[in-house]
Motif scaffolding. Structure first.
Motif, PDB file in Angstrom:
ATOM      1  N   ALA A 107      38.414   3.000  46.715  1.00 41.36           N
ATOM      2  CA  ALA A 107      38.762   2.791  48.129  1.00 41.36           C
ATOM      3  C   ALA A 107      40.256   2.513  48.273  1.00 41.36           C
ATOM      4  N   ASP A 108      40.848   1.927  47.225  1.00 41.86           N
ATOM      5  CA  ASP A 108      42.263   1.555  47.298  1.00 41.86           C
ATOM      6  C   ASP A 108      43.009   2.244  46.135  1.00 41.86           C
ATOM      7  N   PRO A 109      43.573   3.428  46.387  1.00 41.08           N
ATOM      8  CA  PRO A 109      44.230   4.172  45.300  1.00 41.08           C
ATOM      9  C   PRO A 109      45.357   3.395  44.606  1.00 41.08           C
ATOM     10  N   ALA A 110      46.064   2.557  45.362  1.00 38.63           N
ATOM     11  CA  ALA A 110      47.167   1.796  44.748  1.00 38.63           C
ATOM     12  C   ALA A 110      46.613   0.793  43.735  1.00 38.63           C
ATOM     13  N   ALA A 111      45.496   0.138  44.106  1.00 43.46           N
ATOM     14  CA  ALA A 111      44.876  -0.823  43.187  1.00 43.46           C
ATOM     15  C   ALA A 111      44.311  -0.090  41.973  1.00 43.46           C
ATOM     16  N   GLU A 112      43.780   1.097  42.205  1.00 44.97           N
ATOM     17  CA  GLU A 112      43.221   1.895  41.106  1.00 44.97           C
ATOM     18  C   GLU A 112      44.341   2.310  40.142  1.00 44.97           C
ATOM     19  N   SER A 113      45.467   2.660  40.705  1.00 45.45           N
ATOM     20  CA  SER A 113      46.634   3.029  39.888  1.00 45.45           C
ATOM     21  C   SER A 113      47.060   1.849  39.009  1.00 45.45           C
ATOM     22  N   GLU A 114      47.085   0.681  39.621  1.00 43.30           N
ATOM     23  CA  GLU A 114      47.494  -0.522  38.874  1.00 43.30           C
ATOM     24  C   GLU A 114      46.484  -0.830  37.757  1.00 43.30           C
ATOM     25  N   ARG A 115      45.206  -0.675  38.085  1.00 43.61           N
ATOM     26  CA  ARG A 115      44.165  -0.910  37.076  1.00 43.61           C
ATOM     27  C   ARG A 115      44.369   0.014  35.874  1.00 43.61           C
ATOM     28  N   TYR A 116      44.644   1.292  36.159  1.00 35.39           N
ATOM     29  CA  TYR A 116      44.795   2.268  35.067  1.00 35.39           C
ATOM     30  C   TYR A 116      46.047   1.965  34.239  1.00 35.39           C
ATOM     31  N   ALA A 117      47.128   1.656  34.925  1.00 33.75           N
ATOM     32  CA  ALA A 117      48.380   1.326  34.216  1.00 33.75           C
ATOM     33  C   ALA A 117      48.153   0.125  33.292  1.00 33.75           C
ATOM     34  N   ASN A 118      47.440  -0.877  33.804  1.00 34.78           N
ATOM     35  CA  ASN A 118      47.182  -2.072  32.993  1.00 34.78           C
ATOM     36  C   ASN A 118      46.292  -1.753  31.805  1.00 34.78           C
ATOM     37  N   ALA A 119      45.310  -0.857  32.022  1.00 40.07           N
ATOM     38  CA  ALA A 119      44.402  -0.495  30.920  1.00 40.07           C
ATOM     39  C   ALA A 119      45.168   0.256  29.828  1.00 40.07           C
ATOM     40  N   ILE A 120      46.077   1.145  30.237  1.00 40.97           N
ATOM     41  CA  ILE A 120      46.870   1.898  29.245  1.00 40.97           C
ATOM     42  C   ILE A 120      47.748   0.921  28.448  1.00 40.97           C
ATOM     43  N   LYS A 121      48.352  -0.003  29.174  1.00 42.45           N
ATOM     44  CA  LYS A 121      49.203  -1.009  28.532  1.00 42.45           C
ATOM     45  C   LYS A 121      48.398  -1.845  27.544  1.00 42.45           C
ATOM     46  N   ALA A 122      47.227  -2.299  27.989  1.00 40.74           N
ATOM     47  CA  ALA A 122      46.384  -3.160  27.141  1.00 40.74           C
ATOM     48  C   ALA A 122      45.935  -2.429  25.881  1.00 40.74           C
ATOM     49  N   ALA A 123      45.804  -1.094  25.984  1.00 39.36           N
ATOM     50  CA  ALA A 123      45.384  -0.302  24.812  1.00 39.36           C
ATOM     51  C   ALA A 123      46.567  -0.037  23.871  1.00 39.36           C
TER      52      ALA A 123
END
Ligand code: F6R
Length: 247
Positions: A107-123
């Protein structure tokens, strides 16, 4: 940019697939960036065959896919998630909890973008990224634009992309929007393998290699990356002014 011209899509699939298999043999907990589309099918076939022969394990792999359609259920047969399950994930020993996808229905593409960026970073970042190229030079779904994007975003697909991909949709109209990793997140991968086959990609390949580096020509940005290998068949390489050495 290291450009290699091979005889056909099968050879390209074997060459690209071998790089990914060798990579995970050396680093079992590698992080792969993966692409969908017709071009990587032989690459995934090679990887699945190597697994079937007992030559490689993907048990500790973490994967991040480049993009996903909006307004299409994840389980729909044309979602990029379904494509990956059908062509690779169901055929290897990857732990499904380590599969990462952008949520095209967020529903919130900006929040989804942040989630993905954080997941890539965490990996720990993407070790090796597989890319195809659109007829208009897009990578991921970064369509020609006024400026380069950084992290993931919701993109309106161009007519060129809709024309190229709508042939795969027979029960619902092809979505007009997608979530895609941004150019910044793609080029932060430490190593990039780009594959392109067929005459329909020749113009885009020429512009990637010889055109101006700007956001109207998205794949051109790869020329600024220190570790990019490009595998082309003769058709995709046919418009290059200086023919790269065939191997
Ligand atoms: C798919 C993707 C796209 C495709 C490109 C080429 O995840 O990111 O950039 O790589 O549209 O698609 P094919 O291989 O079907 O010609």
């Amino acid at each position: 940019m290291d450009i290699k011209v091979l005889a056909n899509p099968q050879e390209i699939g074997a060459a690209a697939g071998k790089i990914f298999c060798d990579f995970i043999r050396n680093k079992p907990d590698a992080v792969f960036g993966l692409a969908t589309g017709m071009t990587p099918v032989p690459t995934y076939e090679y990887m699945a065959n190597e697994y079937a022969k007992g030559n490689v394990s993907f048990k500790k792999l973490t994967s991040f896919n480049l993009d996903e359609y909006c307004e299409l259920p994840r389980e729909h047969k044309n979602s990029f998630y379904s494509f990956m399950v059908d062509n690779l994930f169901s055929k290897i020993d990857l732990d499904h909890k380590n599969i990462n996808f952008l949520d095209g229905n967020a529903a919130d593409p900006a929040a989804e973008s942040e989630r993905y960026a954080n997941a890539i970073k965490a990996a720990g970042g993407i070790d090796i990224q597989l890319l195809g190229i659109g007829r208009n030079g897009h990578i991921g779904f970064n369509e020609p634009a006024d400026e380069f994007s950084d992290e993931a975003f919701k993109v309106k697909l161009t007519d060129s992309t809709i024309q190229a991909n709508s042939v795969y949709f027979d029960d619902v109209p092809m979505p007009r929007y997608a979530m895609t990793m941004g150019i910044g997140s793609i080029v932060r991968a430490r190593k990039i393998i780009m594959i392109a086959t067929g005459e329909s990609k020749a113009e885009a390949v020429k512009k990637m290699v010889e055109g101006e580096i700007n956001a109207q020509n998205p794949a051109s940005v790869l020329r600024n990356h220190p570790d990019v290998t490009v595998f082309l068949d003769r058709e995709a390489a046919s418009l290059l002014s200086k023919s790269p050495e065939s191997v």
